[in-house]
Design an enzyme around this catalytic site. Structure first.
Site, PDB file in Angstrom:
ATOM      1  N   ALA A  13       0.829  -1.217   0.000  1.00 40.78           N
ATOM      2  CA  ALA A  13       0.000   0.000   0.000  1.00 40.78           C
ATOM      3  C   ALA A  13       0.857   1.259   0.000  1.00 40.78           C
ATOM      4  O   ALA A  13       0.498   2.270   0.598  1.00 40.78           O
ATOM      5  CB  ALA A  13      -0.921  -0.007   1.223  1.00 40.78           C
ATOM      6  N   ARG A  19      -2.422   8.430 -11.203  1.00 43.31           N
ATOM      7  CA  ARG A  19      -3.531   8.602 -12.143  1.00 43.31           C
ATOM      8  C   ARG A  19      -4.845   8.952 -11.450  1.00 43.31           C
ATOM      9  O   ARG A  19      -5.797   9.383 -12.090  1.00 43.31           O
ATOM     10  CB  ARG A  19      -3.688   7.348 -12.999  1.00 43.31           C
ATOM     11  CG  ARG A  19      -2.661   7.264 -14.127  1.00 43.31           C
ATOM     12  CD  ARG A  19      -2.823   5.987 -14.937  1.00 43.31           C
ATOM     13  NE  ARG A  19      -2.238   4.845 -14.246  1.00 43.31           N
ATOM     14  CZ  ARG A  19      -2.304   3.592 -14.694  1.00 43.31           C
ATOM     15  NH1 ARG A  19      -2.965   3.323 -15.817  1.00 43.31           N
ATOM     16  NH2 ARG A  19      -1.735   2.601 -14.031  1.00 43.31           N
ATOM     17  N   LYS A  26      -4.132   6.590  -2.955  1.00 43.58           N
ATOM     18  CA  LYS A  26      -5.085   5.739  -3.661  1.00 43.58           C
ATOM     19  C   LYS A  26      -5.777   4.750  -2.738  1.00 43.58           C
ATOM     20  O   LYS A  26      -7.005   4.572  -2.809  1.00 43.58           O
ATOM     21  CB  LYS A  26      -4.392   4.990  -4.798  1.00 43.58           C
ATOM     22  CG  LYS A  26      -5.343   4.081  -5.567  1.00 43.58           C
ATOM     23  CD  LYS A  26      -4.730   3.531  -6.836  1.00 43.58           C
ATOM     24  CE  LYS A  26      -3.726   2.455  -6.575  1.00 43.58           C
ATOM     25  NZ  LYS A  26      -3.337   1.743  -7.814  1.00 43.58           N
ATOM     26  N   GLY A 146       0.115  -7.484 -15.908  1.00 44.27           N
ATOM     27  CA  GLY A 146       1.113  -8.519 -16.140  1.00 44.27           C
ATOM     28  C   GLY A 146       0.466  -9.784 -16.678  1.00 44.27           C
ATOM     29  O   GLY A 146      -0.691 -10.087 -16.375  1.00 44.27           O
ATOM     30  N   ASN A 176      -1.934 -11.587 -14.244  1.00 47.96           N
ATOM     31  CA  ASN A 176      -1.494 -11.683 -12.865  1.00 47.96           C
ATOM     32  C   ASN A 176      -2.318 -10.714 -12.028  1.00 47.96           C
ATOM     33  O   ASN A 176      -2.362  -9.517 -12.303  1.00 47.96           O
ATOM     34  CB  ASN A 176      -0.005 -11.326 -12.788  1.00 47.96           C
ATOM     35  CG  ASN A 176       0.469 -11.072 -11.364  1.00 47.96           C
ATOM     36  OD1 ASN A 176      -0.081 -11.630 -10.411  1.00 47.96           O
ATOM     37  ND2 ASN A 176       1.475 -10.231 -11.214  1.00 47.96           N
ATOM     38  N   TYR A 393     -30.342  28.173  21.232  1.00 54.80           N
ATOM     39  CA  TYR A 393     -29.000  28.761  21.218  1.00 54.80           C
ATOM     40  C   TYR A 393     -29.090  30.270  21.417  1.00 54.80           C
ATOM     41  O   TYR A 393     -29.824  30.956  20.683  1.00 54.80           O
ATOM     42  CB  TYR A 393     -28.340  28.437  19.871  1.00 54.80           C
ATOM     43  CG  TYR A 393     -26.907  28.880  19.723  1.00 54.80           C
ATOM     44  CD1 TYR A 393     -25.958  28.621  20.706  1.00 54.80           C
ATOM     45  CD2 TYR A 393     -26.496  29.563  18.578  1.00 54.80           C
ATOM     46  CE1 TYR A 393     -24.639  29.012  20.554  1.00 54.80           C
ATOM     47  CE2 TYR A 393     -25.183  29.955  18.412  1.00 54.80           C
ATOM     48  CZ  TYR A 393     -24.253  29.690  19.403  1.00 54.80           C
ATOM     49  OH  TYR A 393     -22.948  30.087  19.250  1.00 54.80           O
ATOM     50  N   ARG A 446     -49.426  36.351  23.445  1.00 57.83           N
ATOM     51  CA  ARG A 446     -49.811  37.181  22.318  1.00 57.83           C
ATOM     52  C   ARG A 446     -50.115  38.609  22.760  1.00 57.83           C
ATOM     53  O   ARG A 446     -50.728  38.846  23.797  1.00 57.83           O
ATOM     54  CB  ARG A 446     -51.079  36.642  21.657  1.00 57.83           C
ATOM     55  CG  ARG A 446     -50.983  35.270  21.051  1.00 57.83           C
ATOM     56  CD  ARG A 446     -52.256  35.008  20.243  1.00 57.83           C
ATOM     57  NE  ARG A 446     -52.448  33.596  20.020  1.00 57.83           N
ATOM     58  CZ  ARG A 446     -53.581  32.961  20.297  1.00 57.83           C
ATOM     59  NH1 ARG A 446     -54.596  33.608  20.837  1.00 57.83           N
ATOM     60  NH2 ARG A 446     -53.694  31.677  20.044  1.00 57.83           N
TER      61      ARG A 446
END
Length: 483
Positions: A13, A19, A26, A146, A176, A393, A446
């Site tokens: 790794a 690319r 990657k 491969g 492979n 909040y 109100r």
């Protein structure tokens, strides 16, 4: 009774993955709930290894930190200069000098690899007492890979990288997969003979096979039953292809276990998600992380659940949810947002255009429409009217609001935390409640309504509203106040 063979796993790794054109290594790119490397490590678990070594290189700190999270027992080993796969394995073996028996080498970018295939490769290798076995696959397009070159008897002759291959070798479609099993004693001897006489000027691990053949050591090929498992990702397009293939694999497995997925092509389920039989997932839905869905629940359409628990028989429609719990037979949506810490009791409801954060809803409690519920506890069977805001909040601190059992909060109300509305209490619509409302009481804040007669005609002359008001006055036989 024979002793089980000792085994070690090495995962390669260290590469940058140029690319990918990404700041992210990657192997750390995500794919349905795990990174590429994470998927490989899960498959590697089937080896039953005593130890796992991960060769890191490009952005080693980030890869090592990820390992500490997902596979803390794995040992990261730094390959400071990426001088080839043979060089990487040599460095890995220096970290485990006492290792013996079988060494399994895996590439870190083959996320579709199954643990069953790893186990089968090892079994084929050990049962034949080989020095080395390569996992191969027959593919339609071998470009960039491969090739497996066999001898006249069908045995392995050598493995040739494409950049070093002749036209005849490039025509071979058996490739492979970059996954191997080795006898460690034979491998150590062959590694010492590797050269850099190739197009890349690197030590190829694949050259070990040719060396072992020359030494008279037995080598072999194990062909994967499904070539898809051997696919890697070198760029974003290939990564997207792997993602869709894994999506199909995951969805098929869930459907065969009794889950209804109404449109598999638009349903994305992480490999870390759990679903029970008779759960239903409708189109355009994403289930991610530690999400779990119980039997009879209906998810979607157009829903994203992240780390969310959904109880039996619940319904979650056109909703985005993160870190929430939806109780059995509860309903959510459409167009709702459940944020972390939201806990919905049995048969509770969060309706359309509602946002809830760190909120608890008791059994049968309802927040039907157009409300924000933050840092709140809502008792069983309480009802929260449309347009209610839990003002949690004050610009510095967040405070909590409690609404008691069977309380009723009228529409267009602001509950200014910290405040409590007691069990059975009512809050009149349009109120701003900053003091506690005792149980069984009515909270009202109100202002008294005042009507200014004739205001529209006087202050908005010539408008359609004024014209309508004048017509209404004439209809009642009144004299216009504009005269």
């Amino acid at each position: 009774m024979s002793q089980a063979p000792r085994r070690t796993v090495v995962v390669l790794a260290a590469g940058e993955g140029k690319r990918m054109k990404s700041a992210t290594p990657k192997v750390l790119h995500p794919l349905l709930g795990r990174t590429l490397l994470g998927h490989v490590l899960v498959a590697a678990g089937a080896a039953g290894a005593e130890q796992t070594v991960v060769v890191v290189g490009h952005k080693a700190e980030a890869v090592s930190a990820h390992l500490a999270e997902v596979a803390p027992a794995a040992v990261p080993v730094l390959q400071a200069q990426q001088n080839g796969t043979g060089h990487a394995v040599r460095i890995a073996l220096e970290a485990v000098p006492d290792a013996s028996g079988t060494l399994v080498v895996l590439n870190g970018d083959v996320p579709l690899l199954r643990g069953e295939t790893v186990a089968a490769l090892i079994e084929a290798h050990e049962s034949a007492s080989r020095a080395a076995t390569v996992l191969a696959a027959a593919v339609e397009d071998p470009s960039g890979l491969g090739r497996i070159v066999r001898d006249a008897a069908g045995g392995l002759s050598r493995i040739v990288e494409e950049r070093d291959a002749s036209a005849d070798v490039r025509a071979i479609r058996e490739i492979n997969a970059g996954i191997y099993a080795f006898d460690l004693a034979a491998l150590r001897e062959a590694l010492g003979k590797l050269s850099t006489d190739n197009d890349q000027g690197e030590e190829y691990l694949t050259d070990v096979f040719g060396l072992l053949v020359e030494m008279g050591s037995p080598v072999g090929v194990f062909v994967a039953a499904d070539a898809e498992e051997t696919l890697g990702a070198n760029d974003r397009a290939q990564l997207a292809d792997l993602r869709s293939r894994l999506r199909d694999r995951v969805n098929t497995a869930w459907m065969r276990s009794g889950v209804s997925i109404l449109d598999p092509a638009t349903t994305w389920i992480d490999v870390t998600v759990t679903l029970e039989p008779d759960a239903v997932v409708d189109q355009n839905s994403q289930l991610q992380g530690a999400t779990s869905v119980a039997s009879g629940a209906v998810i979607g359409p157009d829903t994203t659940l992240i780390d969310t628990v959904v109880g039996a028989g619940a319904s979650v429609l056109r909703t985005h949810s993160i870190g929430a719990e939806v109780g059995a037979e509860a309903t959510v949506g459409p167009f709702s947002f459940l944020r972390p810490g939201t806990r919905m009791g049995r048969k509770s409801k969060v309706g359309g255009f509602v946002e809830a954060k760190n909120a608890e809803l008791g059994e049968g409690a309802k927040v039907p429409h157009l409300s924000y519920v933050g840092d709140a506890s809502i008792g069983a069977r309480a009802n929260i009217g449309a347009g209610t805001i839990f003002a949690n909040y004050d610009g510095v601190n967040k405070s909590r609001t409690t609404v008691g059992e069977a309380a009723f909060v009228g529409s267009d109300t602001v509950l200014i935390a910290p405040v409590e509305v007691g069990p059975g209490a009512y809050v009149a619509a349009g109120s701003a409640i900053a003091s506690d409302v005792p149980s069984g009481s009515l909270g009202v804040t109100r202002a008294q309504q005042r009507n200014v007669e004739g205001w529209t005609v006087r202050r908005r002359p010539g408008t359609v509203s004024a014209e309508a008001a004048e017509r209404a006055a004439q209809g009642r036989g009144e004299v216009s106040t504009a005269e």
